[in-house]
Design an enzyme around this catalytic site. Structure first.
Site, PDB file in Angstrom:
ATOM      1  N   LYS A  64      42.903  23.496  80.156  1.00 19.20           N
ATOM      2  CA  LYS A  64      43.688  23.696  78.889  1.00 19.20           C
ATOM      3  C   LYS A  64      45.244  22.396  78.877  1.00 19.20           C
ATOM      4  CE  LYS A  64      41.821  27.601  76.741  1.00 19.20           C
ATOM      5  NZ  LYS A  64      42.121  29.463  76.529  1.00 19.20           N
ATOM      6  N   ASP A 100      44.478  29.419  70.399  1.00 14.35           N
ATOM      7  CA  ASP A 100      43.991  31.049  71.170  1.00 14.35           C
ATOM      8  C   ASP A 100      45.675  31.262  70.200  1.00 14.35           C
ATOM      9  OD1 ASP A 100      42.685  30.030  72.537  1.00 14.35           O
ATOM     10  OD2 ASP A 100      43.467  29.033  74.119  1.00 14.35           O
TER      11      ASP A 100
END
Ligand code: ATR
Length: 267
Positions: A64, A100
């Site tokens: 990420k 997220d």
């Protein structure tokens, strides 16, 4: 059209089932595939998005943060978080987003909670905590107390938040939850059987809304104990669902059938 997920490992991801169920329901000729990408091949894998004409990918552990250097542009919130979980291929230009934190906020709001003005304790200061904190900040949280075993990391996150809006404090240990509305566990404590609780039992008062980002197991010790104390709770399944819904929307421009995606997570 192809989309997928880059991860290492990637075998246990629920995302293909969730997205493919939505494509099926909408009659879209799209497919979502898991790609096992080793850290040393990440640059080549990102280049393949362009070469093969994928519409985009999700990016998961451990890529990420490291994916950012290979992208052409990163959206403001993802840049503040320092992590990307969704890449969109805009005719060869690769743009990074982070759904997220927004996914978490959405899952909390779904329960009727209004985040604006709330005082929130966040346990942990890693990547998940960063995503959640910056999205809570955008949603108008008034106070964020970051609690982390490694105090330096909590201070770093609080400093980054305070550069945007003076809402955060950092501590290495939690002594009281009094005056706080919501407690969020972003640490990995609870993933494994026998893990200690991320906070002392006595600090779980019934007025706290307790959130655990962990979804496997669906009921961590923290969630079980909080429920016993009479707290409202949510686990991480809602965040998993909504980060997927938001990524789907970024790729297709369509709002997917959320119920269908949610059902796919229950199997
Ligand atoms: P993620 O991207 O899931 O947030 P991470 O960046 O590795 O993963 O962060 C893990 C978080 O869980 C950190 O806040 C970590 O605390 P440290 O910064 O002190 O390492 C926390 N964590 C992991 N194991 C822990 C443990 N045994 N006790 C307390 N905190 C723990």
């Amino acid at each position: 059209m192809l989309v997928g997920i880059f991860g290492h490992p990637v075998e246990h991801t629920f995302s293909p089932a969730m997205h493919n169920a939505a494509f099926d329901r909408l009659g879209l000729n799209w497919c979502y595939l898991p790609f096992h990408v080793l850290p040393e091949r990440l640059g080549e894998a990102v280049e393949a998005i362009r070469a093969l004409g994928l519409r985009g990918v999700n990016v998961t552990v451990p890529h990420k943060e490291s994916v950012i250097r290979y992208l052409d542009r990163v959206d403001d919130e993802a840049a503040r978080i320092g992590a990307v979980n969704t890449v969109v291929n805009e005719e060869g230009m690769l743009v990074g987003y982070n759904t997220d934190g927004k996914g978490f906020v959405r899952s909390l709001e779904e329960t009727g909670v209004i985040i604006a003005g709330k005082k929130i304790i966040v346990l942990g200061a890693g990547g998940a905590a960063r995503a959640v904190c910056f999205s809570l900040l955008s949603a108008g949280v008034s106070d964020l107390l970051i609690v982390n075993r490694t105090l330096e990391r909590a201070k770093q996150l609080a400093g980054d938040i305070n550069a945007v809006s003076k809402a955060a404090k950092a501590t290495g240990s939690l002594n009281s939850t009094s005056g706080y509305d919501i407690l969020i566990n972003t640490t990995s404590l609870g993933l494994h059987n026998g893990d200690p609780m991320p906070i002392e039992d006595s600090l779980l008062s019934s007025s706290l809304f307790v959130c655990d980002l962990i979804y496997n197991p669906t009921r961590t010790h923290l969630i079980c104990l909080a429920e016993k104390r009479g707290c409202k709770t949510i686990n991480g399944l809602g965040m998993l669902l909504w980060q997927g819904v938001l990524a789907f929307n970024l790729w297709t421009g369509i709002m997917p059938p959320v119920e269908v995606m949610s059902d796919a997570l229950r199997v």
